[in-house]
Motif scaffolding. Structure first.
Motif: not given
Length: 566
Positions: A464-470
């Motif tokens: 889920q965290l990896l789906a956030f914008p960098k």
């Protein structure tokens, strides 16, 4: 006349040289001599430990065992945040776990890949394992003849629990190395005092003080170890006042370093957490964790305020950690017999320092809110079984003191039994190792058993965290599940967490104003903050897995927290 004196002097010198040569020859040719090991003797054991450690690493790394322990993940997180934080510095060491393990990991954990796969904690632990094997052989040679010193070292080095821990970021390999070398140096220092070797005493005092300081900064049992070592050395020097007068500067340095460790940690806690005993009574202390995790209305764990049951639980754990099936009882009986023999015969009495974990953990279980659960005893679960590993050096060394005594008893009446004794014992050690590995070692079994739900939850949260914008700023409480950030490879400075006290406190008062995304895990401070201040937040998803609290992920409707802080 002058020639006659010269001739006699020459003959006396020749006689002295011949005596030294004969002595050296006896040392080299007498296989049953108990003496200090040379570097040449110790080197093969260190080399064998290198090979064993890399075999263990290959197996554990390939099977994903390095990050099974939640404490290993947390240790790596603490080491990482010292530099990777919005507020980097010594405050990130925290106030409960002692700092040396994290400082040793610091150079390795800055490599993102090593932080993610756990290798950042492996390298210091492997080095400590190698040092502990070499140190145990040197210590064993001060008490045992070579063949039994060899057997004691093999028993220690081949322990599967130890080999597994030596591939992780846990603190046991480091403390075992410090315990063994502190004991060895104390043995050598006391022997040098009694033999009036002033220069050796001075050097050993400096070295032992450094190792004591390392032990004090690694585990709290190191504090007791340091105090006892100081008492042993001081008592011995007091009985040899002529030596004491010659080593006063070294003794003063030794005393200052022994005292400096605990005082500096108390001062650190006072400075950063406004309580010198925060590690005992603070929110992350053992007593606070025990109160938090204990089920309401249930009785305390076995051993709570009961030294007898605490003794039973700890010694039983040490037996299962050391030996296969029920053979741990035999190892413990032999070690206790060796302890009695060592005391009665006054065999290098400072080596008794290896037994210090026993009273320390009995007290900790009874009065320090430190439970131990193993499947052999009620409630037949897994928790803190690795603490029994600290008694492994004592079991290894003193069990073979008893074996050496038994061999001496049989040497005259049963010469065949004496010749076969070492090969049979080495075979039993090999079978013990194979048996423990076949059944899965207790410490590894605990790690596998207790990691299942945590690893699943943190892996799902990481996705889920990896789906956030960098680069998005994330408000998240990191103490419980920093592993999610580790798996995702998200720098800790990208998060607002409890390690940045002022920023975290301000963000809890207005979550939407400070972060682009908010991760609220049921029961943590962020979850309470969202319940109190939900304005400006949109719930994106709810993540629930078996055995773990649910996580709710929110996005801020305001853009103030959307960009990372420079």
């Amino acid at each position: 006349m002058r020639g006659s004196r010269s001739s006699r002097g020459y003959r006396r010198g020749l006689s002295a040289s011949a005596a030294r040569a004969a002595s050296a020859a006896s040392v080299a040719t007498n296989p049953d001599e108990v003496r200090a090991a040379t570097r040449e003797e110790t080197f093969p054991f260190a080399l064998a430990a290198v090979l064993l450690s890399f075999v263990a690493l290959l197996i554990c790394f390939s099977r994903g065992y390095l990050l099974l322990y939640g404490d290993a993940v947390a240790h790596l997180g603490i080491a990482r945040r010292i530099l990777d934080s919005r507020n980097p510095g010594l405050i990130q060491l925290g106030g409960v776990w002692l700092p040396l393990p994290h400082l040793l990991m610091l150079p390795f954990v800055q490599k993102l890949e090593w932080w993610q796969n756990g290798l950042a904690g492996t390298w210091p632990s492997l080095i400590c394992y190698i040092a502990s094997v070499a140190g145990l052989y040197r210590l064993a040679r001060c008490v045992l003849v070579p063949r039994w010193a060899l057997a004691a070292t093999i028993f220690y080095a081949l322990n599967p629990n130890l080999l597994y821990l030596s591939t992780t970021a846990m603190t046991e390999p480091l403390f075992l190395a410090l315990l063994i070398w502190t004991t060895l140096l104390t043995v050598e220092c006391v022997a040098a005092i009694r033999e009036a070797r002033h220069k050796v005493v001075a050097r050993r005092l400096v070295l032992v003080s450094v190792f004591v300081l390392g032990a004090v900064y690694t585990r709290y049992d190191g504090w007791i170890l340091g105090a006892v070592v100081w008492c042993v050395v001081t008592f011995t020097l007091a009985r040899h006042s002529d030596v004491w007068r010659r080593v006063v500067p070294s003794f003063v340095f030794f005393t200052l370093l022994v005292v400096a460790g605990p005082i500096s940690w108390l001062a650190y806690n006072q400075h950063f957490f406004h309580d010198p005993l925060d590690f005992i009574r603070g929110p992350y202390s053992a007593s606070a964790i025990e109160k938090k995790t204990a089920a309401p209305g249930l009785e305390h764990y076995h051993g709570w305020h009961n030294p007898f049951w605490a003794f039973v639980y700890y010694t039983r754990t040490a037996q299962v950690d050391a030996a296969f099936w029920e053979t741990g009882f035999l190892v413990m009986v032999a070690a206790l017999g060796g302890l009695v023999l060592a005391v009665r015969r006054r065999l290098r009495l400072p080596a008794l320092l290896l037994w210090l974990p026993l009273p320390f953990y009995v007290y900790s279980i009874a009065y320090g809110s430190v439970p131990i659960f193993i499947p052999q005893l009620w409630p037949h679960s897994y928790y803190n079984s690795r603490y029994g590993m600290e008694l492994l050096p004592a079991l290894a060394l003193f069990a073979f003191v008893a074996v050496q005594w038994a061999e001496g008893k049989w040497s005259a009446s049963q010469p065949l039994a004496k010749r076969l004794m070492q090969p049979v014992v080495l075979l039993l050690i090999a079978l013990n190792t194979i048996g423990m590995m076949y059944q899965t070692p207790l410490v590894l079994k605990e790690a596998i058993n207790n990691s299942t739900t945590r690893v699943g939850f943190e892996s799902a949260l990481a996705r889920q965290l990896l789906a956030f914008p960098k680069g998005s700023v994330i408000l998240m409480y990191n103490s419980d599940h920093v592993g999610a950030l580790q798996y995702a490879g998200i720098p800790l400075r990208q998060t607002i967490n409890e390690g940045d006290y002022d920023s975290f406190k301000a963000a809890l008062a207005a979550p939407a104003e400070h972060a682009a995304y908010v991760v609220a895990i049921a029961g943590d401070p962020v979850s309470a903050a969202v319940a109190a201040h939900p304005e400006g937040l949109t719930e994106l998803t709810i993540l629930c897995t078996t055995g773990q609290p649910c996580a709710r992920i929110y996005q801020s409707n305001r853009t103030a927290g959307a960009q990372p802080k420079s």
